[in-house]
Enzyme design. Sequence first.
Site, PDB file in Angstrom:
ATOM      1  N   LYS A  83       0.858  -1.187   0.000  1.00 28.92           N
ATOM      2  CA  LYS A  83       0.000   0.000   0.000  1.00 28.92           C
ATOM      3  C   LYS A  83       0.895   1.238   0.000  1.00 28.92           C
ATOM      4  O   LYS A  83       1.791   1.374   0.844  1.00 28.92           O
ATOM      5  CB  LYS A  83      -0.817  -0.016   1.302  1.00 28.92           C
TER       6      LYS A  83
HETATM    7  C1  E4P Z   1      -8.184   0.811   4.268  1.00 26.27           C
HETATM    8  O1  E4P Z   1      -7.480   0.498   3.333  1.00 26.27           O
HETATM    9  C2  E4P Z   1      -8.194   2.172   4.828  1.00 26.27           C
HETATM   10  O2  E4P Z   1      -6.963   2.483   5.377  1.00 26.27           O
HETATM   11  C3  E4P Z   1      -9.298   2.277   5.838  1.00 26.27           C
HETATM   12  O3  E4P Z   1     -10.491   1.764   5.249  1.00 26.27           O
HETATM   13  C4  E4P Z   1      -9.506   3.675   6.372  1.00 26.27           C
HETATM   14  O4  E4P Z   1     -10.645   3.684   7.185  1.00 26.27           O
HETATM   15  P1  E4P Z   1     -10.987   4.886   8.198  1.00 26.27           P
HETATM   16  O5  E4P Z   1     -11.256   6.099   7.390  1.00 26.27           O
HETATM   17  O6  E4P Z   1     -12.215   4.410   8.930  1.00 26.27           O
HETATM   18  O7  E4P Z   1      -9.793   5.053   9.080  1.00 26.27           O
END
Ligand code: E4P
Length: 220
Positions: A83
Amino acid sequence: MKFFIDTADVAEIRDLAATGLVDGVTTNPSLVAKTGRDFFEVLREICDVVPGPVSAEVAATDFDTMLAEGQALAKLAANIVIKVPLTPDGLKACKALTDSGTKVNVTLCFSAAQAILAAKAGATYISPFVGRLDDIGSDGMELIADIVEIYQSYPHFTTEVLVASVRNVNHVIESAKMGADVATIPPGVLRAMYKHPLTDKGLDAFLADWAKTGQSILNQ
Ligand code: E4P
């Protein structure tokens, strides 16, 4: 539509993976920090439980270090997806990692323009954050509709739309209606998807009526 679980909590992942409905996992630095555990150890355990894609985020912000971190994380298991944030260096790292055969999830996407750049950089997944857009008074699902429409116009874009920052069951339903490829779902939201009061009420009635018959299906 694929379901990823948005958590670094291995016990939760093990529990939900047993449903057979979990296609992958996404983590981020905040989710890892919440566990208080060693990042690599957590990732190894997750990759043992879930054979599908497991996203692991780099912590650097410059191209060279992001690339080195991505390469180190990719060595952990065959199903690791790197990522990277949607920045110029992040997309440069995306291109380099993709060219060397590593799958990349481009995260922190908040606009259609950013999603076009990620597709051009060869991202395996683009992660638009719907909940965080809703939080600031924008419409997160409108962004998903825009990205799905744009990607459909260009069949050579192979990037999958991974709906992230999911906060409720409606986000999942709307994503499915729009044809998003993946939703990464927090454990609580996935559990909430099973629920309907009429299911509980109907089951109670069926069980009560069945008890009145005095029969058993297994002891014939
Ligand atoms: C996943 O890849 C993201 O980092 C995550 O869904 C972010 O979620 P949040 O906005 O609830 O922290």
